[in-house]
Design a protein around this motif. Structure first.
Motif, short mmCIF file in Angstrom:
data_model
loop_
_atom_site.label_atom_id
_atom_site.label_comp_id
_atom_site.label_asym_id
_atom_site.label_seq_id
_atom_site.Cartn_x
_atom_site.Cartn_y
_atom_site.Cartn_z
N SER A 4 0.86 -1.18 0.00
CA SER A 4 0.00 0.00 0.00
C SER A 4 0.89 1.22 0.00
O SER A 4 1.86 1.29 0.75
N ILE A 5 0.56 2.18 -0.86
CA ILE A 5 1.28 3.45 -0.91
C ILE A 5 0.28 4.53 -0.54
O ILE A 5 -0.73 4.71 -1.22
N ILE A 6 0.56 5.23 0.55
CA ILE A 6 -0.39 6.19 1.10
C ILE A 6 0.24 7.57 1.14
O ILE A 6 1.37 7.74 1.63
N ASN A 7 -0.49 8.56 0.61
CA ASN A 7 -0.04 9.95 0.66
C ASN A 7 -0.32 10.49 2.06
O ASN A 7 -1.45 10.51 2.51
N VAL A 8 0.75 10.92 2.73
CA VAL A 8 0.63 11.47 4.08
C VAL A 8 1.26 12.85 4.10
O VAL A 8 2.48 12.99 4.08
N ARG A 9 0.42 13.88 4.07
CA ARG A 9 0.87 15.28 4.13
C ARG A 9 2.02 15.59 3.17
O ARG A 9 3.03 16.18 3.55
N GLY A 10 1.89 15.14 1.93
CA GLY A 10 2.87 15.52 0.91
C GLY A 10 3.99 14.54 0.67
O GLY A 10 4.79 14.74 -0.23
N HIS A 11 4.09 13.46 1.45
CA HIS A 11 5.06 12.41 1.13
C HIS A 11 4.31 11.09 1.12
O HIS A 11 3.12 11.03 1.44
N TYR A 12 4.98 10.04 0.73
CA TYR A 12 4.33 8.74 0.56
C TYR A 12 4.94 7.73 1.51
O TYR A 12 6.16 7.64 1.65
N GLU A 13 4.07 6.98 2.18
CA GLU A 13 4.50 5.91 3.07
C GLU A 13 4.09 4.58 2.43
O GLU A 13 3.00 4.45 1.89
N VAL A 14 5.00 3.62 2.51
CA VAL A 14 4.77 2.31 1.91
C VAL A 14 4.64 1.28 3.03
O VAL A 14 5.47 1.23 3.93
N TYR A 15 3.58 0.47 2.92
CA TYR A 15 3.29 -0.58 3.90
C TYR A 15 3.17 -1.91 3.18
O TYR A 15 2.74 -1.97 2.03
N ASP A 16 3.54 -2.99 3.88
CA ASP A 16 3.39 -4.31 3.28
C ASP A 16 1.94 -4.80 3.45
O ASP A 16 1.10 -4.09 4.00
N ALA A 17 1.66 -6.00 2.98
CA ALA A 17 0.30 -6.54 3.01
C ALA A 17 -0.24 -6.72 4.42
O ALA A 17 -1.44 -6.80 4.63
N PHE A 18 0.66 -6.77 5.41
CA PHE A 18 0.25 -6.96 6.80
C PHE A 18 0.11 -5.64 7.54
O PHE A 18 -0.18 -5.61 8.73
N GLY A 19 0.35 -4.53 6.84
CA GLY A 19 0.22 -3.21 7.44
C GLY A 19 1.46 -2.70 8.13
O GLY A 19 1.43 -1.67 8.79
#
Length: 41
Positions: A4-19
């Motif tokens: 999962s790639i999530i936009n967080v206040r202007g940058h992107y955080e990447v998480y695996d399938a388990f969160g």
């Protein structure tokens, strides 16, 4: 593996399938590039 790639206040955080947090990136393109590099290794 799914990510999962999530936009967080202007940058992107990447998480695996388990969160679990993997890394952050300045742009979505940078995040995708890092994921491709990690999968190739």
């Amino acid at each position: 593996m799914a990510y999962s790639i999530i936009n967080v206040r202007g940058h992107y955080e990447v998480y695996d399938a388990f969160g679990s947090f993997l890394f952050s990136a300045d742009t979505k393109a940078e995040a995708l590039s890092e994921l491709r590099e990690a999968e190739a290794a």
